[in-house]
Design a protein around this motif. Sequence first.
Motif, short mmCIF file in Angstrom:
data_model
loop_
_atom_site.label_atom_id
_atom_site.label_comp_id
_atom_site.label_asym_id
_atom_site.label_seq_id
_atom_site.Cartn_x
_atom_site.Cartn_y
_atom_site.Cartn_z
N ARG A 175 -0.15 6.37 -8.29
CA ARG A 175 0.80 5.59 -7.48
C ARG A 175 2.06 6.42 -7.19
O ARG A 175 2.59 6.38 -6.09
CB ARG A 175 1.17 4.29 -8.21
N TYR A 189 3.51 7.26 -3.57
CA TYR A 189 4.90 6.90 -3.26
C TYR A 189 5.65 8.13 -2.73
O TYR A 189 6.32 8.08 -1.69
CB TYR A 189 5.59 6.34 -4.51
N HIS A 216 5.39 0.22 1.11
CA HIS A 216 6.09 1.24 0.33
C HIS A 216 6.87 0.61 -0.83
O HIS A 216 7.99 1.00 -1.13
CB HIS A 216 7.02 2.05 1.24
N HIS A 217 6.27 -0.42 -1.46
CA HIS A 217 6.87 -1.01 -2.67
C HIS A 217 5.73 -1.43 -3.59
O HIS A 217 4.55 -1.33 -3.23
CB HIS A 217 7.78 -2.19 -2.32
N PHE A 218 6.09 -1.90 -4.79
CA PHE A 218 5.08 -2.11 -5.83
C PHE A 218 4.71 -3.58 -6.01
O PHE A 218 4.12 -3.96 -7.03
CB PHE A 218 5.57 -1.55 -7.17
N TYR A 261 0.55 -1.00 -5.05
CA TYR A 261 1.37 -0.35 -4.01
C TYR A 261 1.03 -1.07 -2.71
O TYR A 261 -0.14 -1.13 -2.30
CB TYR A 261 1.03 1.14 -3.93
N THR A 263 1.06 -0.12 3.64
CA THR A 263 2.23 0.52 4.24
C THR A 263 1.90 1.03 5.64
O THR A 263 0.82 1.59 5.86
CB THR A 263 2.65 1.71 3.32
#
Length: 490
Positions: free
Chosen positions: A331, A335, A352-354, A365, A368
């Motif tokens: 991850r 990222y 683009h975040h968890f 993740y 995106t």
Amino acid sequence: MTATLYIDGQWVPAASGETRTIICPADGTEVAVVSEAGEQDTLNAIAAARKAFDSRVWAGTPAAERGEFLLRVAKAIEDRKDEFARAEALDTGKRFVEAQIDMDDIIGCFKHFGKLADSDAGRIVDAGDPTVISKIVYEPVGVCGLITPWNFPLLQAAWKLAPALAAGNSLILKPAELTPHTGMLIMDVFEKAGLPAGVANLITGPGATAGAPLSSHEDVDMVSFTGGLITGRKIAASAAQTIKKVALELGGKNPNVVFADADFDAAVDNALNAGFLDSGLVCSAGTRLIVEESIKEKFVDELVRRAEKIRMGGPFDENAETGPLISAEHREKVYNYTQKGIDEGAVLRTGHHFGGEEHKDGFFYAPTVLDNVERGQHVVVEEGFGPVITVETFTTEEEAVETANDTNYGLAGAVWTSNRGTAHRVSSKLRHGTIWINDYHPYLPQAEWGGFKQSGFGRELGHIGFEEYREAKHVYENTEPAVSGWFADN
Ligand SMILES: NC(=O)c1ccc[n+]([C@@H]2O[C@H](COP(=O)([O-])OP(=O)(O)OC[C@H]3O[C@@H](n4cnc5c(N)ncnc54)[C@H](O)[C@@H]3O)[C@@H](O)[C@H]2O)c1
Ligand SMILES: C[N+](C)(C)CC=O
């Protein structure tokens, strides 16, 4: 004692006694403890496979019986499908239902090669002389090292195991160290279906130590590898020292080309499948959306709207539509890959975040979308191996083809258009091993799979996927031996 290596028909621990704890990437819970093989264990497995091959216990078994064995394996997996799918889902974090679909594909693969096993014994060649019998016969390559990745653990292994066994080879399977379970289950199935000891061996352990001898050892006749480009280069270089046969199934940076006349809803929906199915952890993921300029804004708005609705969750979360990435390390890689793209000017449209609080124990993740990327940029050129779609545009058919081919990879791609002429013209010019027209992601056991360019060489599945595991031998018989008279006897 943990004993998960299968060597010469026995379950044994690692020679070092080392173990590895496998965790579920969806929530970090412990799944199991397995033996962590090192070099010595692999050498033992190679010796067992060599001995089995040289004894001809399997190579000398009639091809029809080898085919029947594979059909029994298919049936046994069918009978234990949920057990297999559960093991795969826990190791990878993928949804149970996706793992069940993978098992169906695996069953189809064993059936396909089961039917092929005795379908083609060779051919007679016209030597131009009726007193000569000249024939081509096919023989197994020998001992095969099979090295596989963590994203589709048993499916990628099945694409190698089934043809290797159909052709009469002996083998050593080394699954990815993070996802060993279905490798263990398949060895159990092989044993119960009657495979002689030593023909199939299993090594659970890391690539650099447990995997490396499979490409370097002179007693291994062929190495078939599925995984990343950098590992593939190392394996090919190492295998070159003993001139062994090599098959490489590597990564992809796959174009999904959408013309303005495509069915809009189907193309958007399948662009999501292309890039985000299985969290984008698919070699053939359509991570490069290349869309005709005139519909780009509308298309990407809809893609982003739909991407934001995708629900992430664990294998048994019935609301989940996609799972986590395989590990914290992976991850972080995804990222950083995406962040570098943003730093270079890509516009982040979503993701683009968890995820949320409910995802905090897993390696999630979010899907995106990166807009306004340019050819040659890192996120367009390199495989990120995560749920990240980049958006490029074109105005002419020629530009669409040129953009889609502008990659060192050549694994797969798709063309979306309602004009069948456009579809076939474009697909004929795309330098990728599989082209889907108005679809994304179907795989058939009857159809060859593999890459152009740096996506590798060799093919899996189909007929060629069987040929990879056979050697052709020419046998020439002169039925009327006579003095040739070439050298004078005086
Ligand atoms: N073309 C295809 O059909 C296909 C299918 C699935 C995955 N992939 C590719 O696989 C990659 C992701 O998988 P990964 O991260 O597991 O790949 P990876 O290359 O890191 O590892 C793959 C396998 O190789 C082993 N390995 C690593 N170093 C080795 C060495 N020196 N010698 C022998 N074995 C070694 C690993 O332990 C693992 O079993 C992606 O690039 C993806 O595109 C390709
Ligand atoms: C080829 N496939 C889609 C099964 C796995 C690729 O990662």
